[in-house]
Design an enzyme around this catalytic site. Structure first.
Site, PDB file in Angstrom:
ATOM      1  N   ASP A 236      -4.701  -0.371   9.504  1.00 26.83           N
ATOM      2  CA  ASP A 236      -5.798   0.528   9.862  1.00 26.83           C
ATOM      3  C   ASP A 236      -6.981   0.281   8.919  1.00 26.83           C
ATOM      4  O   ASP A 236      -6.933  -0.610   8.072  1.00 26.83           O
ATOM      5  CB  ASP A 236      -5.337   1.991   9.817  1.00 26.83           C
ATOM      6  CG  ASP A 236      -4.881   2.405   8.417  1.00 26.83           C
ATOM      7  OD1 ASP A 236      -5.072   1.618   7.464  1.00 26.83           O
ATOM      8  OD2 ASP A 236      -4.323   3.506   8.271  1.00 26.83           O
TER       9      ASP A 236
ATOM     10  N   ASP B 197      -1.293  -1.089   5.567  1.00 22.74           N
ATOM     11  CA  ASP B 197      -1.273  -0.541   6.927  1.00 22.74           C
ATOM     12  C   ASP B 197      -2.310  -1.263   7.784  1.00 22.74           C
ATOM     13  O   ASP B 197      -3.335  -1.705   7.286  1.00 22.74           O
ATOM     14  CB  ASP B 197      -1.629   0.954   6.907  1.00 22.74           C
ATOM     15  CG  ASP B 197      -0.563   1.782   6.207  1.00 22.74           C
ATOM     16  OD1 ASP B 197       0.580   1.284   6.097  1.00 22.74           O
ATOM     17  OD2 ASP B 197      -0.880   2.905   5.774  1.00 22.74           O
TER      18      ASP B 197
ATOM     19  N   GLU C   4       0.830  -1.200   0.000  1.00 24.11           N
ATOM     20  CA  GLU C   4       0.000   0.000   0.000  1.00 24.11           C
ATOM     21  C   GLU C   4       0.872   1.261   0.000  1.00 24.11           C
ATOM     22  O   GLU C   4       1.642   1.500   0.919  1.00 24.11           O
ATOM     23  CB  GLU C   4      -0.902  -0.010   1.248  1.00 24.11           C
ATOM     24  CG  GLU C   4      -1.686   1.279   1.440  1.00 24.11           C
ATOM     25  CD  GLU C   4      -2.476   1.289   2.751  1.00 24.11           C
ATOM     26  OE1 GLU C   4      -2.411   0.298   3.505  1.00 24.11           O
ATOM     27  OE2 GLU C   4      -3.160   2.289   3.004  1.00 24.11           O
TER      28      GLU C   4
END
Ligand code: 0RA
Length: 652
Positions: A515, A513, A435
């Site tokens: 998140d 990530d 990412e």
């Protein structure tokens, strides 16, 4: 004489043969239950439940209650006739003991029973017994209660009568042996629930439930879920399409017998572009398809094509209609019961019995013909959908050819953003899908360039759940992913087939990530693989990297942590090490906060990293989850994410 034999705590010399049978199961458990990981662990439950399902299919049982007990034991209660307990004439012991201790003894007392269920491996409850550190069988039958207990398959005492009862049924309670399942013996509620839900739809009328006694609700009761369907596959299809928009008001449904073969099927067209045909033989999900699926396709294509031609709607259509076009936006479930199924294929989930083709073909033809004749308005909608699919397929082929032509022009055909590895043997090569360009840069610095390739992903990955196929050739990120891998979509006679032989890496690792955005990107990539390259998942090539969430530091000492528990333990350890120097906790918000060396040592180095392999535990449940996560409806998605909170992760 072997140690096992000396060890036995049985009461009769006759048992030697029996023990040897079950010792074989303990020596090579994977041969009997598939594997000794999470899958095999859950398979034990299915094996026990299957016996109760058989009893229900024979018409003697209506309720099956499954519970996960506090210590991760499993209890399965049914209200069937109860396993017979009388003396078995040949074995000279209780029939119950024979069923529990002899391999494959399951149904041999009752030839009339219509025994068609049976897990993927269909090995019987004695295997579960062999692989349990403790198992107790309790039978209520003829006004009495009988019990026998075992450990690792060996009886602890002869079957004994312990009381009276006016109930009937069998209760099996077992605890998997941690010596065998040494990775984990912890059951997942959702995994068991998905299978019981599937069984409820596949066997209409039977009531199943799952209770989790490891947890308590606010009112002190245990969480429980009930599974029961009177509508069978018709309701299954509605469940699968829960968040998709239907094209016809009700699924087309058939439950009958053709050529002596029970066939049940339901189908619905929806406004998406994906095909979701799930098939079962004797309650086993045949993920590789086979003759029943071939029969279904044949019947569908034949009948719809004839109707469309007769209707005159194809007059202005310039291109040929292909088989695929009849299945775009189709959700269907086919279930057949076959007395002596021949399973073929790599995973033994492909039905080989030729007599089934004609039976299903005929069944589909009849029900579909009736439907089209009786519902002309719906029939038009379906044909229009097929025409649209044919047109779009044409567009997709053009877009695909354009991509392929461009590749030829650039020489290597590889995307410019790919930092390739120097090795060329796919078996050792890894592709990291990372990412963001910045983390991509770090990964490129930190990697072992001999066998690790990096493809940074920036910008939006197409949500393929909502897009027509040709769109994937217009999305740079998706295009980069499959060109880097060396495979293309949809090249074999316009069937969505994949050339896995050309795959350049045998590990495709998604690294995002930890998140919400990261898990969204992971989900988008997985959706693409699931819908267009399912073979990659089935072959075990897709992985998810697990970057650490915390860095715990004191002076020069530091430890990484992936969970809160690990973090707290690290804090304790570091505190203990020195005096009053303060311990510092850093919460990693993204890959970008790590330097190249950190990323390598925590997430990329094969010696120290943890990769999560993506597998499909339950294809139907997976289909339901993806359509829900990626579809238009917000409420169910929010509910799912809240339930799976912390870091919303999907277990595919
Ligand atoms: C063989 C014969 C009979 C019942 C069963 C097997 C049976 C097995 C299991 C396993 C779990 N639950 C079960 N319920 C029944 C019955 C024969 C008779 O009563 O005539």
């Amino acid at each position: 004489m072997s140690v096992e034999k000396e060890d036995r705590s049985n009461y009769s010399a006759d048992n030697i043969q029996v023990l040897e049978g079950l010792e074989a199961v303990r020596k090579r458990p994977a041969m009997y239950i598939g594997d000794i990981g999470i899958k095999g662990l859950h398979h034990l439950v299915y094996e026990v439940v299957d016996n109760s399902i058989d009893e229900a299919l024979a018409g003697h049982c209506s309720d099956i209650q499954v519970a996960i007990l506090k210590d991760n034991s499993i209890r399965v209660i049914d209200n069937g006739r109860g396993i017979p307990t009388d003396m078995h004439p040949k074995e000279k012991k209780s029939a119950l003991e024979v069923v529990m201790t002899v391999l494959h003894a399951g149904g041999k007392f009752d030839k009339d029973t219509y025994k068609v269920s049976g897990g993927l491996h269909g090995v019987g409850v004695s295997c579960v017994n062999a692989l349990s550190i403790a198992l107790k069988a309790e039978v209520h039958r003829e006004g009495k209660i009988f019990v026998q207990e075992y450990s690792q398959g060996k009886p602890l005492y002869p079957v004994k009568e312990v009381g009276t009862s006016n109930l009937r049924g069998t209760t099996i309670t077992f605890k998997p042996d941690a010596e065998i399942f040494n990775i984990s013996t912890e059951y997942k509620f959702d995994t068991l629930a998905a299978r019981l839900r599937e069984l409820a739809y596949l066997n209409k009328g039977i009531k199943l439930s799952l209770t989790d006694e490891r947890e308590t609700n606010e009112d002190g009761t245990f969480p429980v879920e009930h599974f029961h369907s009177e509508g069978g596959l018709k309701e299954f299809v509605k469940y699968l399409d829960g968040t998709r928009e239907p094209i016809i008001p009700e699924p087309i449904y058939l439950d009958g017998t053709k050529g002596g073969i029970p066939v049940e099927l339901a189908m619905q067209y929806n406004s998406t572009y994906t095909e979701n045909v799930h098939s079962y033989v004797n309650n086993i999900n045949t993920i590789e398809g086979g003759t029943h699926v071939a029969g279904f396709r044949r019947g569908l294509t034949r009948t719809l094509k004839a109707y469309a031609e007769k209707s005159g709607m194809l007059k202005n259509l310039k291109m040929e209609i292909s088989g695929d076009d009849f299945r775009e936006g189709l959700t269907a479930v086919i279930s057949v019961k076959v007395q002596e199924p021949q399973f073929e294929g790599q995973t033994k989930t492909k039905l080989g019995n030729n007599e089934v083709i004609g039976a299903v073909d005929q069944a589909v033809g009849e029900i579909l013909n009736n439907y089209l004749e009786e519902n002309p308005k719906e029939a038009r909608l379906i044909v229009q959908k097929v025409i649209l699919a044919a047109t779009a397929r044409h567009a997709a082929r053009k877009a695909r050819e354009l991509v392929q032509r461009k590749n030829v022009l650039t020489g290597t055909g590889l995307p410019g953003k790919l930092s390739d590895c120097s090795e060329s043997d796919p078996a050792v090569c890894e592709l990291y899908l990372v990412e963001g360009d910045s983390a991509g840069g770090t990964a490129k610095q930190g990697r072992n360039r001999a066998y690790q390739a990096i493809l940074p992903l920036k910008g939006k990955i197409l949500n393929v759940e909502k897009a027509m196929e040709y769109k994937i050739y217009e999305n740079d990120e998706i295009k980069n992913i499959f060109t880097a891998m060396g495979v293309s979509v949809g090249t074999v006679d316009d069937n969505k087939a994949l050339n896995v032989i050309k795959l350049r890496y045998h590990k495709i690792i998604i690294m995002t990530d930890a998140d919400i955005d990261g898990s969204h990107i992971t989900t988008l990539i997985l959706t693409f693989f699931f819908r267009y390259m399912k073979e990659l998942i089935e072959s075990g090539y897709i992985y998810i990297a697990t970057p650490p969430l915390y860095l715990v530091k004191k002076g020069k000492e530091q430890e990484y942590a992936w969970t809160e528990d690990q973090r707290d333990a690290a804090v304790q350890r570091l505190k203990g090490a020195g005096k009053e120097e303060s311990v510092n906790i850093q919460r990693y918000k993204g890959l970008g906060e790590m330097n190249a060396e950190q990323l390598w040592s925590t997430t990329m180095n094969p010696e120290t990293r943890t990769l999560r392999q993506v597998t499909i535990e339950n294809a139907a449940e997976c289909d339901h989850t993806f359509s829900m996560l990626m579809g238009d409806e917000v409420a169910p998605r929010r509910a799912f994410i809240e339930k799976n909170a912390k870091y919303a992760r999907i277990d595919v």
